[in-house]
Write an enzyme that holds these catalytic residues in place. Sequence first.
Site, PDB file in Angstrom:
ATOM      1  N   LYS A  52      32.982  -8.899  -8.642  1.00  8.91           N
ATOM      2  CA  LYS A  52      33.796 -10.112  -8.706  1.00  8.91           C
ATOM      3  C   LYS A  52      33.275 -11.153  -7.707  1.00  8.91           C
ATOM      4  O   LYS A  52      33.185 -12.333  -8.012  1.00  8.91           O
ATOM      5  CB  LYS A  52      35.274  -9.780  -8.438  1.00  8.91           C
ATOM      6  CG  LYS A  52      35.904  -9.065  -9.630  1.00  8.91           C
ATOM      7  CD  LYS A  52      37.233  -8.389  -9.344  1.00  8.91           C
ATOM      8  CE  LYS A  52      37.624  -7.527 -10.541  1.00  8.91           C
ATOM      9  NZ  LYS A  52      38.806  -6.700 -10.316  1.00  8.91           N
ATOM     10  N   GLN A  96      43.031  -5.620  -5.899  1.00  8.08           N
ATOM     11  CA  GLN A  96      42.312  -4.611  -6.685  1.00  8.08           C
ATOM     12  C   GLN A  96      43.186  -3.360  -6.829  1.00  8.08           C
ATOM     13  O   GLN A  96      43.646  -2.799  -5.843  1.00  8.08           O
ATOM     14  CB  GLN A  96      40.981  -4.278  -5.989  1.00  8.08           C
ATOM     15  CG  GLN A  96      40.099  -3.327  -6.758  1.00  8.08           C
ATOM     16  CD  GLN A  96      39.637  -3.903  -8.101  1.00  8.08           C
ATOM     17  OE1 GLN A  96      39.221  -5.058  -8.195  1.00  8.08           O
ATOM     18  NE2 GLN A  96      39.725  -3.101  -9.142  1.00  8.08           N
ATOM     19  N   ASP A 119      44.914 -12.230 -12.619  1.00  8.21           N
ATOM     20  CA  ASP A 119      44.779 -10.996 -13.397  1.00  8.21           C
ATOM     21  C   ASP A 119      45.716 -10.996 -14.614  1.00  8.21           C
ATOM     22  O   ASP A 119      45.551 -10.192 -15.530  1.00  8.21           O
ATOM     23  CB  ASP A 119      45.135  -9.773 -12.519  1.00  8.21           C
ATOM     24  CG  ASP A 119      43.897  -9.032 -12.044  1.00  8.21           C
ATOM     25  OD1 ASP A 119      42.845  -9.162 -12.699  1.00  8.21           O
ATOM     26  OD2 ASP A 119      43.987  -8.310 -11.031  1.00  8.21           O
TER      27      ASP A 119
END
Length: 281
Positions: A52, A96, A119
């Site tokens: 990322k 995460q 997300d």
Amino acid sequence: MAKIIDGKLISKQIKDELKAEVAKLKEEGREICLAVIQVGNDPASSVYVGNKKKACEYIGIKSLAYELPEETTEKELLDIIDKLNNDNTVHGILVQLPVPEHINEEKIINAISPAKDVDGFHPASVGALSIGQKGFVSCTPAGVIQLLKRSDIDITGKDCVVIGRSNIVGKPMGMLLLRENGTVTICHSKTKNLKEICKRADILVAAIGKPKMIDAEYVKEGATVIDVGIHRMENGKLCGDVDFDSVEPVAGAITPVPGGVGPMTIAMLMNNCVEAGRNQN
Ligand code: NDP
């Protein structure tokens, strides 16, 4: 022989489009920033976080890395999220997953401001998707839609079968295909006659988590087959939920693993970050 849908190429196109947009925003003095939080040092998570960061660098998005120790408390993590929610220079926040067991994942997801929820996991984002309002969409299913659109595969009126009903892939995948006017069936582990249902599909999306489960017997001649699964085999190579060698001769189009859906997930995350920046500036 099926057309191979090249996720590597399509994700590169998307990233290059975003790079050009980010450069323009920079000229106007606007910098987009993503905060990535990792708690603990799970090796798989570290690889994802690293990828990322690399994508951010490529596109020109500033990334803030919070590498927190395993013993970080839920309260400490919530405080960081709160600070980032209120920081006007930060446009996207990503924690995460999975987080260590002593931290309640749901609480963490719910704490991120929906405006920064790149997300697309916050209940407000999920709700917006289901009632057709604007909001961030989970990156993997959003990537599948881009793969289809950019490969000129029409979804309208097609029989779409999704195998898997997880919150991050199966369910949003079904909602997105519906939004694109597909006729959608979502299957799961309790579905009866799975093969029969799959065999009706014009577009079949496998998000099961079972290596090579879908073979030619599940696939209609000429169907588009999208393989979301990722597994590392004993020989070290990657495979998907679809048995590529069995299905490829029957399908009309198919995504490979690796190089299909995988690269699209990060491209769509970057897309969400740019959108967050655009919305908040
Ligand atoms: P989950 O394990 O959360 O969900 C799997 C789903 O498949 C469940 O809904 C389950 O049904 C269903 N299922 C399991 N076995 C069967 C079966 N025999 N027949 C029919 N349905 C079945 O997985 P995810 O959705 O998170 O991920 C799916 C796959 O995609 C995994 O391989 C994962 O690694 C991969 N993945 C890839 C990403 C990428 O970027 N390419 C991103 C995210 C995931 P039930 O609900 O009844 O248990």
